[in-house]
Motif scaffolding. Sequence first.
Motif, PDB file in Angstrom:
ATOM      1  N   TYR A 148       0.848  -1.196   0.000  1.00  0.00           N
ATOM      2  CA  TYR A 148       0.000   0.000   0.000  1.00  0.00           C
ATOM      3  C   TYR A 148       0.879   1.240   0.000  1.00  0.00           C
ATOM      4  N   PHE A 149       0.600   2.157  -0.866  1.00  0.00           N
ATOM      5  CA  PHE A 149       1.318   3.442  -0.847  1.00  0.00           C
ATOM      6  C   PHE A 149       0.486   4.491  -1.563  1.00  0.00           C
ATOM      7  N   LYS A 150       0.910   5.741  -1.374  1.00  0.00           N
ATOM      8  CA  LYS A 150       0.174   6.843  -1.990  1.00  0.00           C
ATOM      9  C   LYS A 150       0.556   6.935  -3.449  1.00  0.00           C
ATOM     10  N   MET A 151      -0.421   6.942  -4.334  1.00  0.00           N
ATOM     11  CA  MET A 151      -0.121   7.095  -5.760  1.00  0.00           C
ATOM     12  C   MET A 151       0.610   8.429  -5.938  1.00  0.00           C
ATOM     13  N   PRO A 152       1.832   8.368  -6.483  1.00  0.00           N
ATOM     14  CA  PRO A 152       2.570   9.626  -6.648  1.00  0.00           C
ATOM     15  C   PRO A 152       2.090  10.391  -7.883  1.00  0.00           C
ATOM     16  N   LYS A 153       2.410  11.665  -7.942  1.00  0.00           N
ATOM     17  CA  LYS A 153       2.293  12.404  -9.204  1.00  0.00           C
ATOM     18  C   LYS A 153       3.470  11.939 -10.057  1.00  0.00           C
ATOM     19  N   VAL A 154       3.362  12.054 -11.357  1.00  0.00           N
ATOM     20  CA  VAL A 154       4.472  11.596 -12.206  1.00  0.00           C
ATOM     21  C   VAL A 154       5.089  12.796 -12.931  1.00  0.00           C
ATOM     22  N   ARG A 155       6.356  13.002 -12.673  1.00  0.00           N
ATOM     23  CA  ARG A 155       7.064  14.086 -13.369  1.00  0.00           C
ATOM     24  C   ARG A 155       7.876  13.481 -14.511  1.00  0.00           C
ATOM     25  N   GLY A 156       7.584  13.915 -15.726  1.00  0.00           N
ATOM     26  CA  GLY A 156       8.354  13.456 -16.878  1.00  0.00           C
ATOM     27  C   GLY A 156       9.618  14.293 -16.988  1.00  0.00           C
ATOM     28  N   ILE A 157      10.751  13.627 -17.077  1.00  0.00           N
ATOM     29  CA  ILE A 157      12.004  14.384 -17.247  1.00  0.00           C
ATOM     30  C   ILE A 157      12.524  14.077 -18.641  1.00  0.00           C
ATOM     31  N   CYS A 158      12.450  15.076 -19.496  1.00  0.00           N
ATOM     32  CA  CYS A 158      12.832  14.885 -20.894  1.00  0.00           C
ATOM     33  C   CYS A 158      14.330  15.143 -21.045  1.00  0.00           C
ATOM     34  N   LEU A 159      15.052  14.116 -21.468  1.00  0.00           N
ATOM     35  CA  LEU A 159      16.491  14.276 -21.655  1.00  0.00           C
ATOM     36  C   LEU A 159      16.758  14.541 -23.133  1.00  0.00           C
ATOM     37  N   GLU A 160      17.510  15.594 -23.395  1.00  0.00           N
ATOM     38  CA  GLU A 160      17.892  15.899 -24.780  1.00  0.00           C
ATOM     39  C   GLU A 160      19.405  15.919 -24.879  1.00  0.00           C
ATOM     40  N   GLY A 161      19.911  15.791 -26.104  1.00  0.00           N
ATOM     41  CA  GLY A 161      21.355  15.906 -26.322  1.00  0.00           C
ATOM     42  C   GLY A 161      22.120  14.722 -25.771  1.00  0.00           C
ATOM     43  N   GLN A 162      23.398  14.927 -25.561  1.00  0.00           N
ATOM     44  CA  GLN A 162      24.303  13.837 -25.181  1.00  0.00           C
ATOM     45  C   GLN A 162      25.353  14.389 -24.222  1.00  0.00           C
ATOM     46  N   LEU A 163      25.801  13.553 -23.286  1.00  0.00           N
ATOM     47  CA  LEU A 163      26.816  14.019 -22.329  1.00  0.00           C
ATOM     48  C   LEU A 163      28.126  14.311 -23.054  1.00  0.00           C
ATOM     49  N   SER A 164      28.821  15.354 -22.634  1.00  0.00           N
ATOM     50  CA  SER A 164      30.136  15.638 -23.235  1.00  0.00           C
ATOM     51  C   SER A 164      31.212  14.865 -22.481  1.00  0.00           C
ATOM     52  N   ARG A 165      32.399  14.836 -23.043  1.00  0.00           N
ATOM     53  CA  ARG A 165      33.534  14.126 -22.450  1.00  0.00           C
ATOM     54  C   ARG A 165      33.793  14.629 -21.018  1.00  0.00           C
ATOM     55  N   GLY A 166      33.967  13.696 -20.089  1.00  0.00           N
ATOM     56  CA  GLY A 166      34.258  14.090 -18.704  1.00  0.00           C
ATOM     57  C   GLY A 166      33.009  14.380 -17.879  1.00  0.00           C
ATOM     58  N   VAL A 167      31.837  14.356 -18.526  1.00  0.00           N
ATOM     59  CA  VAL A 167      30.576  14.575 -17.794  1.00  0.00           C
ATOM     60  C   VAL A 167      29.877  13.223 -17.699  1.00  0.00           C
ATOM     61  N   SER A 168      29.299  12.926 -16.533  1.00  0.00           N
ATOM     62  CA  SER A 168      28.802  11.572 -16.255  1.00  0.00           C
ATOM     63  C   SER A 168      27.317  11.582 -15.910  1.00  0.00           C
ATOM     64  N   GLY A 216      14.056  12.325  -2.572  1.00  0.00           N
ATOM     65  CA  GLY A 216      12.843  11.983  -1.817  1.00  0.00           C
ATOM     66  C   GLY A 216      11.759  11.395  -2.706  1.00  0.00           C
ATOM     67  N   ALA A 217      12.101  11.061  -3.973  1.00  0.00           N
ATOM     68  CA  ALA A 217      11.092  10.566  -4.914  1.00  0.00           C
ATOM     69  C   ALA A 217      10.591   9.182  -4.499  1.00  0.00           C
ATOM     70  N   THR A 218       9.341   8.898  -4.809  1.00  0.00           N
ATOM     71  CA  THR A 218       8.760   7.585  -4.513  1.00  0.00           C
ATOM     72  C   THR A 218       9.483   6.519  -5.326  1.00  0.00           C
ATOM     73  N   THR A 219       9.736   6.820  -6.599  1.00  0.00           N
ATOM     74  CA  THR A 219      10.511   5.919  -7.446  1.00  0.00           C
ATOM     75  C   THR A 219      10.985   6.693  -8.667  1.00  0.00           C
ATOM     76  N   SER A 220      11.878   6.093  -9.437  1.00  0.00           N
ATOM     77  CA  SER A 220      12.359   6.693 -10.690  1.00  0.00           C
ATOM     78  C   SER A 220      12.436   5.567 -11.707  1.00  0.00           C
TER      79      SER A 220
END
Length: 643
Positions: A148-168, A216-220
């Motif tokens: 049993y848990f509280k139905m969370p709101k859902v936040r869509g996180i739109c990822l664009e582009g690509q990581l550059s060298r040295g960024v993780s 603090g997110a319920t899940t990802s």
Amino acid sequence: MNLVQKIIQAHLVSGTPEAGNEIAIRVDQTLTQDATGTLSYLQFEATGADRVKVDLAVSYIDHNMMQGDFRNADDHIYLQDVAAKYGIHFSRPGNGICHQVHLERFAVPGVTLLGTDSHTPTCGGMGTLSLGAGGLDVAIAMAGSPYYFKMPKVRGICLEGQLSRGVSAKDIIMKLLGDLSVKGGIGWALEYYGPGVATLDVPQRATITNMGAELGATTSIFPSDKQTLAYLVQQGRESYFQELRPDADACYDDTLTLDLSELEPLIARPDSPDNVCSITEVSGTPVNQVAIGSCTNSSFSDLMTVASALRGKTIHPNVNMVVSPGSKQVLQLIAENGALADMIAAGARILESACGPCAGMGQIPSSGAVSVRSFNRNFPGRSGGLDNHVYLASPIACAAAALSGYIADPRDLDISSAPENPERFNINTNGIIPPPKNGQYVQIRRGPNIQPVPVKNPMGRKIVGDILIKLGDNISTDHILPAGPTVLPLRSNVPAIREYLFKYVDADFINRVKKKQGGIIVGGHNYGQGSSREHAALCPMSLGVTIVIAKSFSRIHFGNLINYGILPLTLQSEADYDAIQEGDTLNLDNVIELLESGSNSFPVHNQTSETTIITNLEISSRQREILLAGGLLTYVGENSKDE
Ligand code: MIC
Ligand code: SF4
């Protein structure tokens, strides 16, 4: 529908999945680890179930590994016997960190996973709907109850582009932490989508979903796509692949967009994972210790990246560098391909595959030291010392610090060659012991440190108590009940471990609570963030704490308080917080009537100042019954008698 809604809908047992409603879902898989697992299995035994009822249950040994005396080892034996008796897979000591191993060997797109650890959402990187919970919740789920848990709101996180060298990938989640804060995910599930998703492999995705816990997110969760298939092929588990995406016209309660190509290397400064800045702002800070590992960043590719940076070089003389590979699989692979030798040659100290320093289990930094870690939490005291300065960064940024002796921009590192990533791994699963078909005759061995779990009496009509402590915002369960080598071996022994309550926040708390035979705790926002350890609710309950009043609570701790029959009351205003002080005597009348009537308003009378504040308790009727019964275990027992 978005992906979160789809998986929830497919597992829904009760409730309407609208944000804020209590829902119940069928649990397909469970995981436990040794620091929270002993209590969870003691409670599972108390349910009287003869075998676990979920499709797959796994018991991991990864936290309590120091074996300073018999207690850790006794716990491990208890856990192994319980696993054999009740149909649970047992991941042996040395086999690795629960989340890393679960991702490698068991996570499946589209299934549900409940774990006794706040970082269970790591498997969201595989498209698994995974949730952290208290040990008692997981015990009940293993015995066949829905979660049993509280139905969370859902936040869509739109990822664009690509990581550059040295960024993780770590920089992606740290960017979100810096922007949204450790409270920013409360009440939300985070679902990643957009063209940038395809550029991230499963271990990178798992780094991001892992640290959704710090928000603090319920899940990802990430979709299951070609990258997921490639990872499952590497693991020899391609038959578990299933493509999973949100509908093309999926709706989200909110969205935000992140352009990966604009990101730069980031770092979280002491003492909170959201104290994020650009690494360039603090570069030049001398470093004494570097620690690589933890369920956030200890995958094969993470360690290969570190090894490529260290190859042929020597760690700075002022730096102690330790590496804990996430799993036996990772350790074996880097041993076979020579990357381990590169790290050893550079001067890294290799620890076993376990949580290790992340839970303060060893490698406690020297006085006043700066430690740069690839981990996920840097709450005060978590490293095991109160006066050190712990920074969180990506593995490559950690390698840059280890080589130069100060915090440094990883983009300046000269890396000899791109790390190899074979299409298929050499898989050896002998670190996991499957349960026998029939465990009926297994005798469970219980060491003397394994003590029964205290149970509370049913709720009384009136509660009177003094405020024992008044705290600020973001109090973590590490503040409430620390981890580390002295405390972790006591996780199966409530009368012993409760002596450490608030030890590093207010050493006299324990004397006060004993003298007054209980009382009330007051907190600020996000009370109980961090670890899922239910001891942070169970120990106060066992000493007579009846109410926690706070401005807001973290999801898992709120659930744990209810599970142990403690009233979690929410303050309605800053003025109400200011109106109550440590030492004030409060009373709450007609508790049973208030709970039974379904009222959300709980008037708390302050006998000291002769004022009354109205606190809030918005919970389901099931949670009200749990509180009336004195806790979840009693509630479940009573209901099974009625059936
Ligand atoms: C943590 O990272 O804080 C822990 C140690 O893994 C905890 C579990 C525990 O306290 O046993 C967690 O995250 O839930
Ligand atoms: Fe272990 Fe650290 Fe991960 Fe917790 S956060 S499970 S202590 S590695």
